[in-house]
Every structure is written in C-alpha cells, then in structure tokens.
Design a protein around this motif. Structure first.
Motif, PDB file in Angstrom:
ATOM      1  N   ILE A  14      42.332   6.539   8.860  1.00 13.78           N
ATOM      2  CA  ILE A  14      41.183   6.502  10.085  1.00 13.78           C
ATOM      3  C   ILE A  14      40.958   4.982   9.893  1.00 13.78           C
TER       4      ILE A  14
ATOM      5  N   ASP B 194      39.333   1.684  12.027  1.00 13.51           N
ATOM      6  CA  ASP B 194      38.413   1.464  13.219  1.00 13.51           C
ATOM      7  C   ASP B 194      38.768   0.012  13.941  1.00 13.51           C
ATOM      8  N   GLN B 195      38.114  -0.428  15.098  1.00 13.53           N
ATOM      9  CA  GLN B 195      38.817  -1.582  15.716  1.00 13.53           C
ATOM     10  C   GLN B 195      38.420  -2.954  15.006  1.00 13.53           C
TER      11      GLN B 195
ATOM     12  N   TYR C 165      44.656   7.703  12.802  1.00 18.90           N
ATOM     13  CA  TYR C 165      43.923   7.639  13.809  1.00 18.90           C
ATOM     14  C   TYR C 165      43.253   6.416  13.939  1.00 18.90           C
ATOM     15  N   ARG C 166      43.028   6.018  15.228  1.00 18.45           N
ATOM     16  CA  ARG C 166      42.417   4.676  15.449  1.00 18.45           C
ATOM     17  C   ARG C 166      41.138   4.633  16.600  1.00 18.45           C
ATOM     18  N   ILE C 167      39.902   4.374  15.952  1.00 23.94           N
ATOM     19  CA  ILE C 167      38.742   4.818  16.570  1.00 23.94           C
ATOM     20  C   ILE C 167      38.134   3.388  16.829  1.00 23.94           C
ATOM     21  N   SER C 168      37.013   3.534  17.852  1.00 21.90           N
ATOM     22  CA  SER C 168      36.324   2.245  17.881  1.00 21.90           C
ATOM     23  C   SER C 168      35.448   1.833  16.811  1.00 21.90           C
TER      24      SER C 168
ATOM     25  N   SER D 286      30.758   6.414  15.908  1.00 21.11           N
ATOM     26  CA  SER D 286      30.989   7.059  17.047  1.00 21.11           C
ATOM     27  C   SER D 286      31.360   8.694  16.623  1.00 21.11           C
TER      28      SER D 286
ATOM     29  N   GLU E 170      34.392  10.330  18.495  1.00 23.61           N
ATOM     30  CA  GLU E 170      35.620  10.106  18.014  1.00 23.61           C
ATOM     31  C   GLU E 170      35.925  10.732  16.789  1.00 23.61           C
ATOM     32  N   LEU E 171      34.797  10.826  15.856  1.00 22.84           N
ATOM     33  CA  LEU E 171      35.091  11.248  14.707  1.00 22.84           C
ATOM     34  C   LEU E 171      35.133  13.023  14.635  1.00 22.84           C
TER      35      LEU E 171
ATOM     36  N   VAL F  54      38.523  13.563  15.730  1.00 26.59           N
ATOM     37  CA  VAL F  54      39.614  13.595  14.605  1.00 26.59           C
ATOM     38  C   VAL F  54      39.519  14.832  13.831  1.00 26.59           C
TER      39      VAL F  54
END
Length: 404
Positions: A26, A28-29, A49-52, A56, A59-60, A63
C-alpha cells in the motif's frame, strides 16, 4: 498466508518479496510524489494499492474489503513510517491479524495513551495533562499544581520535536499555546503538557523477535532536542565497551516499556532521559525505526541494516549471524545540517564531502535554486576514533558544511 506492507521502503520490501508469502503493498500519495517507487520491484508484489494517505478510513476499508473478497489471509502487517501506524492498526483489526489493532496503534501514536500505559506498567515517565482544546486550555495555576513549571507542550500525535515547546513560567502558558505552529501533517490539534525532565537525552533502537532483541543500540543526543536549534538534530552511538552499564540499563528500561505496551516483535525507537540522579526515565516509544541518519549510522558502525533485519524477522527467519562493521571508525555520529528560508544558493559539493575522511556517508536532499522542502536537507554520518574526537568532528562539520 500473506503480508501487507505499508509505505515505500525498497530494502525491507526487497527482502520480503524474496520470501514464499505473497506481499500486498500500500502506497500513499507522498510515496508516489517523493518516494520514487521502483516499478520493477512493485511488479513482484501480489498487488499494489495506491491511496491518498493512511488517514483515509474510506480508502483503507476498501483495501481491507478487497483483500477479504479475494480470500487473502494476512499473517503480518508491516508499517515502515510513523504516519502509517494508525492505518496499519486499522487494517490489522479489519483483517483479523493477531497482535494488530487500532488500539495498539493508538498506544504508540497518541502520547497520552502511551504515557498512561507506561504508568500502569510501572515505567518511570513524566506526568502529563491532556489539552483536548487548545483554544480553551487548563488554567496555568492548574498546570502548576499538577506538573509544576517548566512544562513541555506538544501535539499528542506528533513525532520528533515538531511543534514541541518548553514553557518556563505560568504567565507564558496560554500565549505559548496560541502561538504554537502545528504542521499540517499532524491532523489532530489536541495537545498535552508534561512535566519537564532535566537530564541527558538518549534513544534506543532495536529489532525484536519473541521479546528478545536481535540488535540493540543506544545513542546520546549531542544536545537535548529542546535545547538544540531547529534542524540541528544529532546523536552519537554509544560505544558498547565504554558504556556497558548504561546500555544494560537502557535495555532493562526498554523491556519494561515493551511489557507495558505489549510489544514483542518488530522495530522500535525509544527515547529516554538520564536524570542527574542517574535514573532512566522513558519519554516516548515508536514501533518504527528512528528517523534521519539513524539507519546509516548503525550500518556504518555495526554493519547491520536494520531494515533487512526487520524484514527477516517478519518472514519468521532465524536470527542471522552478527555482521562485520562497514567502516574502521569505532565511534559514529549522525547530524543534520539545517537550511534556511528561500532559494538555496550553496550546497557542499560531493567531491568535498568524499574527500573528508571523517564523513562516512551523506545524503544531500536539496539543490541550488530549489526551495528547501525537507527538514533534513543535508544528513552526514561521521566517524572518529573516540567520543571527544567525534564531538570535535561534529563541530568542525557544522562550521565547514553549510547550506545557504
């Protein structure tokens, strides 16, 4: 069974990807913008997985749901950075990973929960008062009765010494709170005040497995962090032969902290004080490695890459044999050369740093013409034959290598 790896860190991830278990990554930005992730390495992961960011919940949760729908059973969750700890704890809870929960993440991120566990476990630490609303703080007289002055005020979920101030007088308490500048990366505005502990400041860094340390080091900050100028972080690794008793006492304190926190495996970074009376007092514990040049310091002196050691522990591998030192210096320090405001006009050259026999390694994180975007613009790992010489090497380096 599988593993989830939070944040971009190529050394540990590379080791994990060589194991038999699939690894789900995972990012993040921040990782995507500044971490320069290696696509070839990520292609070896079971999924990415790409999340902000790791704050969040939406988003988590997405996932975790996707992993469950795919039938992925997760054995361990590896969280490399301070600001992915809450997210890792939430994922552990949602995925039913033993020993991983949001509550355990809160204990190592919210300093009030941390200190409460310390006190319940009989670990010596500073008393504190919670300040949930800085706009409506406790009366200074209440702070004086509870803690006395001076006090230290800090964000409850900060790291390092960010937005941390010492307040010496009751009349300065409220103005100091009003002027406190909490960086955006710290989401909670809640604060705590704790009694000021006077003494030398240290850090202990380790990798644990089954409650035992695979590698344990202790470092002394060149100056207590609140008395150092902003950006002038620096510490010296204690020589094991010269500081046998202190290192043994530090490990004893760390074990007590581990017991109070329920920590048995993985990386740790403990900060503590030694008072004038010689008592060791716990300050803060993090279930991650120390920042700045710490990893390079341990690698330079001991020949141990703590990231690789951590990954082997995550895989359930046996403890590897002791490594040989990478360099001849017996005493090693790491320092940061701070920058200023505005565009950079001068940075020490690589040729200059390479020619210095006391500079073991360095990281230049800014360039001429750029605005400084990091609190660590120039990190140096320095070596010498003894601690008095090393302290002089530090002073010489600060005078010689500057960023303008």
């Amino acid at each position: 069974m599988a593993m989830v790896f939070c944040k971009w860190e190529p050394v540990a991830l590379g080791v994990l990807l060589c194991g038999e278990e699939p690894v789900h990554v995972i990012l993040d930005q921040w990782d995507l913008d500044f971490g320069h992730p290696d696509d070839a390495l990520l292609e070896q992961a079971a999924s990415v997985y790409r999340i902000s960011d790791f704050n969040s919940l939406e988003e988590l949760a997405a996932v975790a749901t996707d992993l469950r729908l795919r039938g992925v059973e997760v054995r361990r969750i590896a969280s490399f950075a301070e600001f992915s700890q809450y997210g890792a704890g939430l994922l552990g809870q949602l995925l039913g990973v033993a020993g991983e929960s949001l509550e355990s993440a809160v204990a190592v991120r919210d300093k009030r929960a941390m200190k409460a566990r310390f006190r319940e476990g009989g670990v010596p630490c500073a008393r504190f008062v919670s300040i949930p609303d800085p706009a409506s703080p406790p009366e200074p007289d209440e702070i004086a009765r509870s803690l006395g002055f001076p006090v230290v005020v800090k964000p409850v979920s900060g790291m390092g010494a960010m937005a941390t101030v010492r307040i010496d007088r009751a009349e300065d308490f409220v103005p100091a709170l009003r002027s406190l500048n909490i960086p955006p990366v710290v989401r909670s505005r809640q604060l705590m005040a704790e009694e000021y502990v006077e003494g030398e400041e240290f850090h202990a860094d380790a990798v644990w497995s089954g409650g035992e340390p695979w590698h344990f080091t202790v470092g002394r900050y060149v100056r207590p962090r609140l008395s150092a100028s902003p950006g002038e972080e620096g510490s010296i690794l204690l020589d094991r032969a010269e500081h046998v008793e202190l290192i043994a006492e530090a490990e004893k304190l760390h074990r007590a902290v581990n017991s109070a926190m329920g920590l048995t495996s993985g990386a740790s970074h403990l900060e503590f004080f030694r008072t004038r009376e010689g008592e060791l007092v716990a300050s803060e514990i993090a279930s991650r490695f120390g920042g700045g040049p710490l990893l390079d310091m341990v690698l330079a002196r001991d020949g141990v890459d703590l990231r690789r050691l951590w990954a082997l522990e995550l895989l359930g591998e046996p403890r590897p044999a002791e490594a040989a030192p990478r360099h001849g210096w017996t005493h090693v320090a790491g320092i940061n050369i701070p920058g200023g405001a505005g565009a950079v006009t001068h940075v020490p050259s690589r040729d200059e740093l390479d020619a210095d026999p006391h500079v073991i390694t360095y990281h230049i994180n800014c360039a001429v013409g750029e605005e400084i975007a990091t609190p660590w613009p120039l990190m140096l790992v320095l070596g010498a034959a003894g601690e008095p010489e090393l302290r002089q090497v530090i002073e010489d380096a600060r005078a010689r290598y500057t960023i303008r």
